[in-house]
Design a protein around this motif. Structure first.
Motif, PDB file in Angstrom:
ATOM      1  N   GLU A 109       6.085   2.260  -1.264  1.00 55.12           N
ATOM      2  CA  GLU A 109       4.892   1.277  -1.042  1.00 55.12           C
ATOM      3  C   GLU A 109       5.700   0.153  -0.347  1.00 55.12           C
ATOM      4  N   ILE A 114       0.865  -1.231   0.304  1.00 53.17           N
ATOM      5  CA  ILE A 114      -0.181   0.084   0.053  1.00 53.17           C
ATOM      6  C   ILE A 114       1.047   1.371  -0.098  1.00 53.17           C
ATOM      7  N   ARG A 115       0.656   2.251  -0.580  1.00 54.38           N
ATOM      8  CA  ARG A 115       1.059   3.427  -0.212  1.00 54.38           C
ATOM      9  C   ARG A 115       0.964   4.452   1.147  1.00 54.38           C
ATOM     10  N   VAL A 116       2.061   4.265   1.234  1.00 57.28           N
ATOM     11  CA  VAL A 116       2.279   4.888   2.461  1.00 57.28           C
ATOM     12  C   VAL A 116       3.445   5.912   2.398  1.00 57.28           C
TER      13      VAL A 116
END
Lengths: 429, 429
Positions: B301, B291-293
């Motif tokens: 990612e 997920i994009r953080v």
């Protein structure tokens, strides 16, 4: 009044939408790190209220972590008021930027605390807002106002406290903010999912920091997280919810202007949420210091708390899948005006069905956004006046609650608030 | 025998250390993505056993995710056996690399499963090891052996099952692997901390995947996670622990070679650990899709599960702060050789105090590592022979258990195993 709104996330978005129905200001610049979010608010206002109303609004990009960026945009937009609607970790830069630009300032959460280095669960360290109150004399000297903690909690809760002190009590034993809800979020298949209705980043911060309590003669002190659990019975069909001590601004604000033997904040987190927060803490997933993690592109450094936030649904997007109500309020005990023991709960309820229908905004976020708009209106019309670093309880509560409750048709906000007298219930129990 | 050990993490490290005390092989190449980890094992062996023993070992770098890298190193080191000691997600590449290099292959966990697309909690989808069994004819045709699931569980549990089938029962009702421990990890101040003793990545994988069960006439099917909780009473002072169904290789292996009415695997996770896993799942922190953080260097990612693993103490490092024992075993019920009902628990206990003293290795990791070394020795000496893709229960269990239990002074491993007859206890209850 010309307003620079810093942040077009959930709450900032709702502030602009609520303000669109009011006429007390001349211009509002909606700014965000992500310009698209600011532009989306303008598109909604244009769509819902037409081009003329939207004409008072404009969108801009801002870096809230950089005081110069804030000051620059405040000057460029000739802002008289900077309305801070970003995460509390950006309070120092937005606060300093507003000051540098000579604008008045409002926020809904105060500068962050730091635990006491030796006794984090008994002594207060750096407290919420300390950084801001340290600059109070400068704001006073320049005749500018920083109205801090002006959301729903802190904010409306502090207004309720001032109202109780002025109109309901001769002497107050406890000023206890109590917050609870019966919100449920479901997925597409109708299954209940875990989706906090407010920034998990902020929720972790307030819930896992040592809770702060104020007592006459003792001042501020801290406890273990989740201390003093109690079941509080909320109105409007919400019913009993387990509440625990949580670090919150009210405890730092109310004792500065109001007299009480004890000031507390308890949050109706409920058993499941408390267990989730405890687990995150136990697994170090609440940490804000970046850790090294493998990724397809090689090792990267991320803060576990940012990962938790990224893995959960964005609170601003869950409104359509949410049902229920949230209640913010102040429970006060003491000696009433008649000299007899009194116990009251002053509250405001926000219903997700209504806020989604009227604002496409979920109720927790919307309830937070409502209050700074009311405060801005009281400042614009001169009903509230002042300078220095001030909490909501330092202003007269009566005109605030009157404007909030008055029907929209009569120029108010049409938001009823409740006063539940619990004196008898206590005596009986 | 020349062994290429792939992976010098907790288990790989212990395999090399255990092997250092044995003489059955000519050479072992200890390889890892992080060469430093491989070199650290060699340094320990040199330090503990001297340069001559260490002379049979060498260190190398490998990329276990790349079959070509595995094949290349297997050829370069003239490996007769590739011993896979990396995470199960690398099984396909290590398995293919060994096959390409014409080496025999052993692992301690099989290729991963994929839930059934329509009915994940009732029907089996892609099962553990399916990818490997699909290549069985190729291994058979080339006369090469892939001995899969040869750790402690799967591994020793399967050996116990074969022993029970050959020596204890005429007819078996249930072959139930049961695993439990009383391990506690403490921080510097002596406070109990959350620190799983095995890879959290693998633990999440096995515990949150739908558990698989085998029944005569029905074959393999799945259930909801954490199904059929039971309190199992473990020996050696561990006592009663809550066990639940977990997806595990034994259930896929035993029915292929042994006859039983039911095959299960239950893990003594305990209440707290189950609650932690459920919370991770509810918050999507078990996810393996990146997920994009946000991060200081811009958005990155990462897989939430990798972050959970990175935030916890490395299981390989907690040994010094851990106390307690872990028990792996097989509970079997059915009709004994005398025609009467019989119930037994065959088990092996690993004590952290002993494994730390003798191997600087914590007991769960060490217990896993012990078994493939015994199996390699039986293959090296020709006691075990075969080709194709085979589970441990396809080989004679008696010499295995004899070699394991025989004193080190007499050429064995000095690891006693237990047989607890529970027939009477059941009848009485």
């Amino acid at each position: 009044m010309r307003i620079l709104l810093v942040g077009a996330g959930g709450v900032g978005n709702a502030i602009a939408k609520i303000a669109a129905r009011r006429t007390f200001f001349d211009a509002m610049v909606v700014s965000d790190y992500d310009l698209g979010r600011a532009e989306a608010v303008l598109a909604w206002i244009t769509d819902r209220h037409g081009a003329e109303v939207a004409g008072r609004f404009s969108a801009a990009r801002i870096d809230a972590s950089d005081a110069d960026s804030v000051a620059e945009l405040a000057r460029a937009s000739r802002a008289t008021h900077v309305m801070n609607a970003v995460e509390p970790k950006f309070v120092p830069s937005v606060f300093a930027g507003a000051q540098a630009a000579g604008a008045d300032y409002l926020d809904m959460a105060m500068s962050l605390s730091e635990p006491h280095p030796d006794a984090p669960h008994s002594k207060a360290g750096v407290k919420l807002g300390d950084l801001q109150f340290a600059a109070a004399h400068e704001w006073e000297a320049s005749g500018r106002l920083a109205l801090v903690g002006m959301g729903v909690e802190p904010g409306l809760s502090d207004v309720f406290a001032r109202y109780a002190a002025d109109h309901l009590f001769d002497e107050i034993d406890e000023l206890g903010t109590r917050d609870g809800a019966n919100l449920v979020v479901r997925d597409e298949d109708g299954n209940e999912i875990f989706a906090p209705s407010f920034s998990i980043w902020t929720t972790i911060e307030e819930c896992l920091n040592p809770p702060v309590v104020w007592e006459e003669g003792r001042g501020w002190f801290t406890t273990e997280p989740f201390s003093e659990p109690e079941i509080f019975d909320f109105p409007a069909g919400i019913g009993p919810v387990e509440c625990v001590n949580v670090e919150h601004e009210e405890v730092l604000l109310m004792p500065r202007w109001l007299s009480a033997k004890r000031v507390t904040f308890k949050y109706g987190l409920g058993e499941e949420f408390i267990s989730v927060l405890k687990t995150l803490h136990r697994l170090h997933l609440d940490a804000v210091a970046p850790i090294r993690v493998r990724s397809a592109g090689g090792p990267v450094e991320v803060a576990p708390r940012d990962v938790v936030a990224a893995a959960l649904p964005d609170p601003a997007t869950i409104g359509p899948r949410m049902t229920g109500k949230t209640c913010a309020g102040l429970w006060a005990t003491g000696t009433g005006k008649d000299g007899a023991r009194r116990e009251v709960y002053l509250y405001h309820v926000s219903d997700n069905e209504e806020t989604m229908r009227d604002y496409d905004s979920q109720c927790v976020v919307w309830q937070t956004a409502l209050n700074p708009v009311i405060a801005l209106e009281l400042l614009a019309t001169g009903v509230w006046q002042g300078s220095g670093v001030r909490g909501p309880e330092s202003f007269d509560a009566a005109p605030y609650l009157e404007l909030m409750a008055r029907a929209e048709a009569d120029g108010g906000y049409g938001q009823a608030w409740g006063l539940e007298d619990r004196t008898r219930a206590t005596a009986a129990s």
